[in-house]
Write a protein that holds these residues in place. Structure first.
Motif, PDB file in Angstrom:
ATOM      1  N   SER A 339       0.828  -1.206   0.000  1.00  0.00           N
ATOM      2  CA  SER A 339       0.000   0.000   0.000  1.00  0.00           C
ATOM      3  C   SER A 339       0.864   1.258   0.000  1.00  0.00           C
ATOM      4  O   SER A 339       0.485   2.267  -0.584  1.00  0.00           O
ATOM      5  N   LEU A 409      -4.230  -7.392  -1.947  1.00  0.00           N
ATOM      6  CA  LEU A 409      -5.123  -6.597  -1.108  1.00  0.00           C
ATOM      7  C   LEU A 409      -4.506  -5.228  -0.819  1.00  0.00           C
ATOM      8  O   LEU A 409      -5.173  -4.193  -0.893  1.00  0.00           O
ATOM      9  N   THR A 413      -6.667  -2.060  -2.305  1.00  0.00           N
ATOM     10  CA  THR A 413      -7.433  -1.236  -1.357  1.00  0.00           C
ATOM     11  C   THR A 413      -7.182   0.259  -1.518  1.00  0.00           C
ATOM     12  O   THR A 413      -8.119   1.028  -1.692  1.00  0.00           O
ATOM     13  N   VAL A 416      -8.736   1.613  -4.742  1.00  0.00           N
ATOM     14  CA  VAL A 416     -10.190   1.732  -4.654  1.00  0.00           C
ATOM     15  C   VAL A 416     -10.588   2.930  -3.790  1.00  0.00           C
ATOM     16  O   VAL A 416     -11.450   3.724  -4.150  1.00  0.00           O
ATOM     17  N   MET A 417      -9.910   3.080  -2.658  1.00  0.00           N
ATOM     18  CA  MET A 417     -10.218   4.201  -1.763  1.00  0.00           C
ATOM     19  C   MET A 417     -10.044   5.527  -2.485  1.00  0.00           C
ATOM     20  O   MET A 417     -10.843   6.443  -2.341  1.00  0.00           O
ATOM     21  N   ALA A 427      -5.988   3.128   4.069  1.00  0.00           N
ATOM     22  CA  ALA A 427      -5.853   1.718   3.726  1.00  0.00           C
ATOM     23  C   ALA A 427      -4.551   1.133   4.238  1.00  0.00           C
ATOM     24  O   ALA A 427      -4.381  -0.075   4.300  1.00  0.00           O
ATOM     25  N   PHE A 431      -6.470  -0.686   9.190  1.00  0.00           N
ATOM     26  CA  PHE A 431      -7.408  -1.385   8.329  1.00  0.00           C
ATOM     27  C   PHE A 431      -6.765  -2.591   7.654  1.00  0.00           C
ATOM     28  O   PHE A 431      -7.266  -3.701   7.671  1.00  0.00           O
ATOM     29  N   ILE A 432      -5.592  -2.326   7.059  1.00  0.00           N
ATOM     30  CA  ILE A 432      -4.934  -3.410   6.332  1.00  0.00           C
ATOM     31  C   ILE A 432      -4.435  -4.476   7.300  1.00  0.00           C
ATOM     32  O   ILE A 432      -4.385  -5.663   6.966  1.00  0.00           O
ATOM     33  N   ALA A 435      -7.536  -6.680   8.146  1.00  0.00           N
ATOM     34  CA  ALA A 435      -7.930  -7.485   6.997  1.00  0.00           C
ATOM     35  C   ALA A 435      -6.912  -8.606   6.768  1.00  0.00           C
ATOM     36  O   ALA A 435      -7.272  -9.760   6.534  1.00  0.00           O
ATOM     37  N   ASN A 436      -5.622  -8.254   6.881  1.00  0.00           N
ATOM     38  CA  ASN A 436      -4.598  -9.250   6.641  1.00  0.00           C
ATOM     39  C   ASN A 436      -4.555 -10.317   7.723  1.00  0.00           C
ATOM     40  O   ASN A 436      -4.287 -11.480   7.443  1.00  0.00           O
TER      41      ASN A 436
END
Lengths: 453, 453
Positions: A339, A409, A413, A416-417, A427, A431-432, A435-436
Motif C-alpha cells: 500500500s 489486497l 485497497t 479503490v479508496m 488503507a 485497516f490493512i 484485513a490481513n
C-alpha cells in the motif's frame, strides 16, 4: 521592573514576558521585541495564554501584530479570537493580505463573520474578502490572495512603475507583474528585472513573456502544488473560467498544504483519527487514538472467534498455534509495503502510468518471488529445527498464499479508496492489519485442516 | 514524414517522437517543441531511452536542453550521461546554474568529473563549481547556488542597476539584491521593488533592510528547510563562518528536500529498504522489499520457538492461542501510533518541547486510559460470549500490559534512534512490529502461565 534583556526565543524569555504582561510593563515588551521578526514573536506567543497574547499584540505595531495573528496556529488563534471585539479584529484584518484575512474569517461563525466584515473600512478589502469567501478552502480560489500587481499590455515602462508605486503598500512581496488586456484577461508576465533594465518608453507588449503557467480557480490544492513544483514557481496566477486574472497563490501557502497533507497521511497510516500532536492534552490524545484501537480490538476478537473453530485441531497439534504470529506479521508487513508503494504513486501521479491490470500483474510477480524466498527459508529452518514435515509444509504453503493475497489486497485497497475519494492512506493503517490478520488466519487454518485432519 | 502535430504530454506524442528520432526528423522535433516549457519536455523525455533522449536534446536550444538535463530524474540521467562525451557534457554544464552543474558532477566518478571540468571555458563557472564541490550534499553549502546579485552598501541606485544589467544573464530569477560591505560581509538585503521606486542617487545604505535571515554553509538541509518555512522565504542567503556572503538557496531546492524526506520516511515506515517506485522492475522491487520481510520472518520464527515453550499449556487450554492475534495486533497498533506522534514532533521541532520524562509520563497516562478502555471492553465481550472467567482475566490483564509497554517502546525507540543519528522512521516500520509481537507474547504467556497453571 523587569531588566532590559534582548528578545530571545527561549523559555526564560517567555517567563519574563509573562511577568511583564502581568505587571503591564508595556515598555519592556515593546523594546525587547523591537526589530524582531514576526515569526519569532509568534513562536514565543504560542507559549502564552490567549489573554496574555492579546495584551502583547496590542503593544506592537499594527502591521507586525496583524502578521503574527495570521501566522498563529489555528487552534490557539480560535481560542484567542474570543477575547477580541469585532471592531478590534476588523482592524487587524484590514492590515492583512486578503487570503490570510479570509482564513481567519472562516474560523468564525457566520454571524460573527458578518459583524466583523461590517467594521472593515476599505471598500476594496471588503470586496476582495467577499470574493474569496465564495471559494472552497481546498481549491485554488480558496488559497489565492487578491493582492497582486497587474499591468495593461498597452502601457509603457513608466506607467508600470507608477502602478507599482500605487500598489507598493498593498503588495508586500512583488515577484512578477502580470500582464492583462483591457478585459483583464491574463496575457503573460514580466519580471521586475526586465522593467528595471528596460528604457522608460518601451511598451509592455514588446517586453512581456506570454508563456505563463496559470491555474484555474476550481483546481484542487494538491494539483496546484504539483504544478508549482513541476514548473519551479514561487507564485502562480489564478484565472477564472473566462481567463480573467483573479488572484495569485504564493509558494508559502503551498508549503503549508504539503506539510498538512504529509501529517494527515502519517496520522492515517498510524490509525490516529484526529489532527493531534504530542503537545495536546492526555484526553485529546486518548480520544484520537481509541477509535482505531477499538476497531483493531474488534478484529482481534473476530480472529479469536475464528480460531476457536479450530480448537480441537490446536489441542491435537499445539505447534500449529505457534506459527500464528509469523503468518499475521508477514501478511501485515507485505500489505503495508504494497500500500505504501501505491500511496507514493498517488502522491506523484504520472500520465504515463501503467494500466491497473499491468500493475497487478507486476505486483503478483514480485509477490511470487518474495513468497517463494520466504516460504523456502521457513521450510528449511523448520526442517533443521526438527519440526514435523507435514507442519512445515502447511506453514510454508500458508505463508506463500498470505504473501500473494496481502500483496494484492494492499495494492487494490488504496486504489479503490482513492477512486471513492477517500484518503488512500487510511488503507495503510490498522485497516490493512485487520484485513490481513483475518485473511492470513483463514488461509492458514484452512490449509492446515485440509492437509492434517 | 510525420504530420505536424503540436506538443502534448501524452503517450501518442511519445510514440510520434520515437518515430521522429528513428527517422532523424529533426524538423518535427524542433517545431513541435518550440515554446514548450522545459518541465513538460522533461516529462516526455523521461519515457524515452537514453540514446533517443540525447538526440532530442541535441535538436533543442542549448539553454533549454541544459535546463531539461538539470531536471531529469537522477537514475535516468546517470544512464544518459554515459552517452555523452566529456566536452558535450561540459557545454551543457556551462549553461546551468552552479548548483545544478555540481549535482550532475557529483553523479560522475572522480576521474570523469575532472575531465569534464577541464572542458569548461568560463573561469568563473569553474571556480564556482570547485567551490561548491567542497560541501556535503546535505548541508546548506551543498544546496546553494553561487549565482546571485550582490551590491555594495556604499553604492547608489544607478550603480545597482548597472550591476543587475551586468549579471542579468547569469542570474535568471532575481528575487532580492544582497547588500555587502567592502569585505563581502552580508549586511542586509534590498528588494527590486525598492530599487525601482527609489530615485537614482539614493544610496543603498539608506535604502536597505538590515534584518535578513541567513544560514551558514554547514547547516543541515532539514534545518534550512525549517528556517525557510518559518520565515516564509523564497530564497535565503548563505554565509560562511566569517559572515561572508557565499551563495543563495532557492525554495525549489527546498521543496525537493521536503519531498525526498517524506518519501524516505514513507518507505522506512513500510519496511522498504531502497528508494524504489511502482514503475521499477520486478527484480528491483523484490530486492527492496525482501530484507525487512526476512527480518520479519526471523521475528515470526522466534515467536514460534517462544510459543513452543508453552505447548503443553496450549494443548490443555487451546482457547489461549486464539487470543494471540488480538494481543499482537493491539501491541502493533499502539506502538505505531506512539512512534508516529514522535516522528511528527521530530519533523516540527520546537524549542519549547517538554522534557523526556514529562513526555513519557504523558504517554503513560494516555496508555493507562486506552489500556483500561480496551481491556474492559474485551473482558465484557468475553464474559458475554461465555469464555471462561479465568481466561477472560488473563487476556484483559495481558492486553492492558501490552498497551502500556508498546506505548513506551513506541515512544522511546524513535527518540533513541534520532539521538543516534539514525532515521527515526525506521522505528515505526517492521522493527516495532517484531519487537511488539515478541513483547506481547512474552507478557501474555507469562501472565497465563502464572494465573492458570
Amino acid at each position: 521592573m523587569i531588566p532590559n534583556v534582548p528578545f530571545e526565543v527561549s523559555i526564560e524569555y517567555v517567563q519574563l514576558l509573562r511577568q511583564a504582561v502581568e505587571e503591564k510593563e508595556s515598555e519592556f515588551i515593546r523594546s525587547s521585541m523591537d526589530g524582531v521578526l514576526p515569526a519569532d514573536i509568534t513562536s514565543v506567543l504560542e507559549e502564552l495564554e490567549a489573554e496574555e497574547c492579546k495584551y502583547v499584540l496590542q503593544q506592537l505595531d499594527m502591521e507586525v501584530s496583524a502578521e503574527i495573528l495570521a501566522e498563529l496556529q489555528e487552534d490557539l488563534r480560535k481560542d484567542f479570537l474570543s477575547y477580541f471585539k469585532d471592531e478590534e479584529l476588523a482592524a487587524y484584518l484590514e492590515e492583512m493580505d486578503s487570503d490570510d484575512a479570509v482564513d481567519i474569517l472562516n474560523e468564525l461563525s457566520l454571524e460573527d463573520r458578518e459583524k466583523v466584515i461590517a467594521y472593515i473600512h476599505s471598500e476594496e478589502k471588503i470586496s476582495n474578502i467577499l470574493d474569496l469567501l465564495r471559494y472552497d478552502d481546498d481549491c485554488a480560489g480558496g488559497l489565492m490572495a487578491k493582492e497582486l500587481i497587474k499591468v495593461n499590455y498597452n502601457w509603457n515602462v513608466v506607467q508600470c512603475i507608477e502602478e507599482i508605486r500605487r500598489q507598493a503598500e498593498n503588495v508586500e512581496k512583488v515577484y512578477t507583474l502580470y500582464v492583462v488586456d483591457d478585459a483583464d484577461k491574463l496575457m503573460g508576465k514580466v519580471s521586475l528585472k526586465k522593467i528595471i533594465l528596460a528604457s522608460d518608453h518601451v511598451r509592455i507588449k514588446d517586453l512581456y513573456d506570454s508563456e505563463v503557467v496559470s491555474v484555474e480557480t476550481y483546481l484542487k490544492e494538491e494539483e496546484v502544488s504539483q504544478i508549482m513544483r513541476k514548473y519551479d514557481l514561487e507564485v502562480v496566477p489564478v484565472v477564472n473560467l473566462r481567463g480573467t486574472l483573479v488572484g495569485r497563490i504564493t509558494i508559502d501557502d503551498i508549503l503549508d498544504v504539503i506539510t498538512e497533507t504529509v501529517e494527515e497521511e502519517r496520522q492515517m497510516m498510524a490509525g490516529i483519527s484526529e489532527d493531534v500532536e504530542e503537545a495536546d492534552s492526555v484526553w485529546v490524545l486518548s480520544r484520537a487514538r481509541l477509535p482505531w484501537l477499538v476497531i483493531g480490538m474488534g478484529g482481534g476478537m473476530l480472529a479469536a472467534q475464528f480460531m476457536g473453530m479450530f480448537d480441537s485441531d490446536i489441542s491435537l497439534v499445539p505447534a500449529l498455534a505457534t506459527f500464528v504470529p509469523l503468518i499475521t506479521a508477514t501478511g501485515g508487513n507485505v500489505g503495508l509495503q504494497s500500500s505504501s508503494l501505491v500511496l507514493q504513486s498517488l502522491a506523484n501521479p504520472s500520465i504515463f502510468e501503467d494500466k491497473l491490470l499491468k500493475r497487478l500483474w507486476k505486483v503478483l510477480l514480485v509477490a511470487l518471488m518474495n513468497g517463494l524466498v520466504l516460504s523456502t527459508c521457513v521450510f528449511v529452518i523448520n526442517y533443521f529445527v526438527g519440526q514435523a514435515i507435514l507442519l512445515a509444509v502447511v506453514v510454508s504453503v500458508a505463508l506463500f498464499s498470505v504473501v500473494l493475497l496481502a500483496s494484492l489486497l494492499g495494492t487494490i485497497t488504496p486504489i479503490v479508496m482513492d477512486k471513492l475519494d477517500l484518503n488512500p492512506a487510511l488503507a495503510s493503517g490498522p485497516f490493512i492489519t485487520i484485513a490481513n490478520d483475518l485473511l492470513g488466519l483463514g488461509v492458514y487454518f484452512s490449509v492446515a485442516h485440509l492437509l492434517f485432519f
